[in-house]
Design a protein around this motif. Structure first.
Motif, PDB file in Angstrom:
ATOM      1  N   VAL A  34      59.508  38.016  34.409  1.00 43.65           N
ATOM      2  CA  VAL A  34      59.472  38.134  35.862  1.00 43.65           C
ATOM      3  C   VAL A  34      58.121  38.627  36.173  1.00 43.65           C
ATOM      4  O   VAL A  34      57.377  38.253  37.409  1.00 43.65           O
ATOM      5  N   VAL A  35      57.794  39.636  35.519  1.00 39.79           N
ATOM      6  CA  VAL A  35      56.465  40.527  36.008  1.00 39.79           C
ATOM      7  C   VAL A  35      55.218  39.377  35.777  1.00 39.79           C
ATOM      8  O   VAL A  35      54.338  39.670  36.605  1.00 39.79           O
ATOM      9  N   GLU A  36      55.160  38.703  34.904  1.00 35.79           N
ATOM     10  CA  GLU A  36      54.016  37.911  34.774  1.00 35.79           C
ATOM     11  C   GLU A  36      54.036  36.719  35.927  1.00 35.79           C
ATOM     12  O   GLU A  36      52.959  36.342  36.555  1.00 35.79           O
ATOM     13  N   SER A  37      55.028  36.311  36.182  1.00 34.39           N
ATOM     14  CA  SER A  37      55.562  35.412  37.466  1.00 34.39           C
ATOM     15  C   SER A  37      54.963  35.950  38.611  1.00 34.39           C
ATOM     16  O   SER A  37      54.120  35.480  39.641  1.00 34.39           O
ATOM     17  N   ARG A  38      55.158  37.080  39.129  1.00 39.44           N
ATOM     18  CA  ARG A  38      55.040  37.901  40.143  1.00 39.44           C
ATOM     19  C   ARG A  38      53.585  38.325  40.241  1.00 39.44           C
ATOM     20  O   ARG A  38      52.817  38.144  40.987  1.00 39.44           O
ATOM     21  N   HIS A  39      52.902  38.651  39.103  1.00 35.45           N
ATOM     22  CA  HIS A  39      51.390  38.887  38.941  1.00 35.45           C
ATOM     23  C   HIS A  39      50.702  37.475  39.126  1.00 35.45           C
ATOM     24  O   HIS A  39      49.767  37.630  39.874  1.00 35.45           O
ATOM     25  N   SER A  40      51.059  36.485  38.628  1.00 42.07           N
ATOM     26  CA  SER A  40      50.495  35.161  39.079  1.00 42.07           C
ATOM     27  C   SER A  40      50.628  34.875  40.332  1.00 42.07           C
ATOM     28  O   SER A  40      49.431  34.342  41.061  1.00 42.07           O
ATOM     29  N   ASP A  41      51.601  35.192  41.133  1.00 45.38           N
ATOM     30  CA  ASP A  41      51.948  34.908  42.445  1.00 45.38           C
ATOM     31  C   ASP A  41      50.930  35.801  42.991  1.00 45.38           C
ATOM     32  O   ASP A  41      50.253  35.216  44.546  1.00 45.38           O
ATOM     33  N   LEU A  42      50.678  37.043  42.968  1.00 50.74           N
ATOM     34  CA  LEU A  42      49.819  37.911  43.531  1.00 50.74           C
ATOM     35  C   LEU A  42      48.257  37.253  43.230  1.00 50.74           C
ATOM     36  O   LEU A  42      47.837  37.436  44.265  1.00 50.74           O
ATOM     37  N   ASP A  43      47.969  36.767  42.197  1.00 48.37           N
ATOM     38  CA  ASP A  43      46.826  36.541  41.956  1.00 48.37           C
ATOM     39  C   ASP A  43      46.373  35.244  42.929  1.00 48.37           C
ATOM     40  O   ASP A  43      45.268  34.990  43.493  1.00 48.37           O
ATOM     41  N   ASP A  44      47.266  34.442  43.167  1.00 42.29           N
ATOM     42  CA  ASP A  44      47.279  33.171  43.828  1.00 42.29           C
ATOM     43  C   ASP A  44      47.085  33.646  45.370  1.00 42.29           C
ATOM     44  O   ASP A  44      46.409  33.226  46.234  1.00 42.29           O
ATOM     45  N   LYS A  45      47.860  34.668  45.886  1.00 36.79           N
ATOM     46  CA  LYS A  45      47.545  35.096  47.224  1.00 36.79           C
ATOM     47  C   LYS A  45      46.352  35.813  47.461  1.00 36.79           C
ATOM     48  O   LYS A  45      45.767  35.675  48.417  1.00 36.79           O
ATOM     49  N   ILE A  46      45.880  36.614  46.392  1.00 32.00           N
ATOM     50  CA  ILE A  46      44.606  37.160  46.621  1.00 32.00           C
ATOM     51  C   ILE A  46      43.356  36.085  46.713  1.00 32.00           C
ATOM     52  O   ILE A  46      42.393  36.086  47.380  1.00 32.00           O
ATOM     53  N   ALA A  47      43.619  34.958  45.612  1.00 30.90           N
ATOM     54  CA  ALA A  47      42.404  33.904  45.829  1.00 30.90           C
ATOM     55  C   ALA A  47      42.611  33.289  47.241  1.00 30.90           C
ATOM     56  O   ALA A  47      41.723  32.774  47.768  1.00 30.90           O
ATOM     57  N   ALA A  48      43.797  32.976  47.921  1.00 32.82           N
ATOM     58  CA  ALA A  48      44.011  32.697  49.109  1.00 32.82           C
ATOM     59  C   ALA A  48      43.455  33.598  50.197  1.00 32.82           C
ATOM     60  O   ALA A  48      42.701  32.972  51.302  1.00 32.82           O
ATOM     61  N   LEU A  49      43.669  34.786  50.420  1.00 31.77           N
ATOM     62  CA  LEU A  49      42.960  35.604  51.136  1.00 31.77           C
ATOM     63  C   LEU A  49      41.528  35.736  51.003  1.00 31.77           C
ATOM     64  O   LEU A  49      40.825  35.877  52.165  1.00 31.77           O
ATOM     65  N   GLU A  50      41.042  35.827  49.707  1.00 32.32           N
ATOM     66  CA  GLU A  50      39.465  35.597  49.706  1.00 32.32           C
ATOM     67  C   GLU A  50      38.938  34.129  50.336  1.00 32.32           C
ATOM     68  O   GLU A  50      37.828  34.581  50.990  1.00 32.32           O
ATOM     69  N   ARG A  51      39.769  33.202  50.109  1.00 31.31           N
ATOM     70  CA  ARG A  51      39.247  32.170  50.718  1.00 31.31           C
ATOM     71  C   ARG A  51      39.200  31.925  52.290  1.00 31.31           C
ATOM     72  O   ARG A  51      38.343  31.766  52.866  1.00 31.31           O
ATOM     73  N   GLN A  52      40.239  32.930  52.772  1.00 25.05           N
ATOM     74  CA  GLN A  52      40.126  32.909  54.388  1.00 25.05           C
ATOM     75  C   GLN A  52      39.206  33.878  54.908  1.00 25.05           C
ATOM     76  O   GLN A  52      38.407  33.608  55.764  1.00 25.05           O
ATOM     77  N   ARG A  53      39.125  35.026  53.937  1.00 24.56           N
ATOM     78  CA  ARG A  53      37.943  35.959  54.294  1.00 24.56           C
ATOM     79  C   ARG A  53      36.551  35.299  54.361  1.00 24.56           C
ATOM     80  O   ARG A  53      35.972  35.384  55.375  1.00 24.56           O
ATOM     81  N   GLU A  54      36.464  34.600  53.559  1.00 22.95           N
ATOM     82  CA  GLU A  54      35.038  33.719  53.501  1.00 22.95           C
ATOM     83  C   GLU A  54      34.754  32.749  54.678  1.00 22.95           C
ATOM     84  O   GLU A  54      34.219  32.868  55.357  1.00 22.95           O
ATOM     85  N   LEU A  55      36.074  32.020  55.014  1.00 22.23           N
ATOM     86  CA  LEU A  55      36.042  30.983  56.248  1.00 22.23           C
ATOM     87  C   LEU A  55      35.872  32.069  57.419  1.00 22.23           C
ATOM     88  O   LEU A  55      34.935  31.564  58.411  1.00 22.23           O
ATOM     89  N   LEU A  56      36.264  33.236  57.717  1.00 15.94           N
ATOM     90  CA  LEU A  56      36.296  33.952  58.786  1.00 15.94           C
ATOM     91  C   LEU A  56      34.828  34.390  58.881  1.00 15.94           C
ATOM     92  O   LEU A  56      34.283  34.760  59.915  1.00 15.94           O
ATOM     93  N   ALA A  57      34.234  34.766  57.629  1.00 10.14           N
ATOM     94  CA  ALA A  57      32.857  35.312  57.765  1.00 10.14           C
ATOM     95  C   ALA A  57      31.910  34.213  58.334  1.00 10.14           C
ATOM     96  O   ALA A  57      30.988  34.553  59.082  1.00 10.14           O
ATOM     97  N   VAL A  58      32.102  32.940  57.677  1.00  6.83           N
ATOM     98  CA  VAL A  58      31.183  31.831  58.094  1.00  6.83           C
ATOM     99  C   VAL A  58      31.594  31.661  59.579  1.00  6.83           C
ATOM    100  O   VAL A  58      30.523  31.469  60.384  1.00  6.83           O
ATOM    101  N   LYS A  59      32.723  31.829  60.263  1.00  8.71           N
ATOM    102  CA  LYS A  59      32.991  31.658  61.427  1.00  8.71           C
ATOM    103  C   LYS A  59      32.456  32.717  62.350  1.00  8.71           C
ATOM    104  O   LYS A  59      31.730  32.610  63.460  1.00  8.71           O
ATOM    105  N   ARG A  60      32.372  33.745  61.969  1.00  6.73           N
ATOM    106  CA  ARG A  60      32.153  35.042  62.781  1.00  6.73           C
ATOM    107  C   ARG A  60      30.497  34.901  62.732  1.00  6.73           C
ATOM    108  O   ARG A  60      29.834  35.166  63.765  1.00  6.73           O
ATOM    109  N   ALA A  61      29.821  34.626  61.619  1.00  9.90           N
ATOM    110  CA  ALA A  61      28.322  34.573  61.559  1.00  9.90           C
ATOM    111  C   ALA A  61      28.096  33.245  62.467  1.00  9.90           C
ATOM    112  O   ALA A  61      26.945  33.496  63.575  1.00  9.90           O
TER     113      ALA A  61
END
Length: 122
Positions: A86-113
């Protein structure tokens, strides 16, 4: 102890304590009048529940961990195959969410620029 006392000792509302009961996370006894009666270690149980929720586990996750007894001395879940899964599964889910947020952040940074570059000079 009654639900009001548990709420006072844990700073958790009675409504939330009832929700934990509905979710199978707390199992109070009922006295002769039907009042909920919680064991003396209930404040620690509520603390464990709150810690696990804060770590991102769902009530369903926590319920699935119940077969792995909570070690009240060390205030943690004892290791077993289910708790680790259970804990490993949730940790993996969190890693996936963090990666998705980092991609969104980069896209917003490009759009802002690009928006700043398109602004007319003042």
């Amino acid at each position: 102890m009654l639900i009001g006392e548990l709420a006072r000792r844990t700073s958790v509302s009675t409504r939330l304590l009832r929700y934990y009961e509905e979710q199978g996370l707390l199992q109070p006894q009922r006295d002769a009048l039907g009042y909920r009666s919680y064991a003396e270690d209930a404040p620690e149980q509520v603390g464990h529940i709150r810690d696990m929720l804060a770590a991102g586990l769902s009530t369903e996750d926590i319920r699935s961990l119940m077969p792995c007894a909570i070690d009240h001395v060390n205030k943690r879940i004892q290791a077993c195959d289910m708790s680790l899964d259970v804990v490993e599964s949730r940790h993996s889910d969190l890693d996936d969410k963090i990666a998705a947020l980092e991609r969104q952040r980069e896209l917003l940074a490009v759009k802002r620029a690009s928006l700043r570059d398109a602004m007319p000079a003042s």
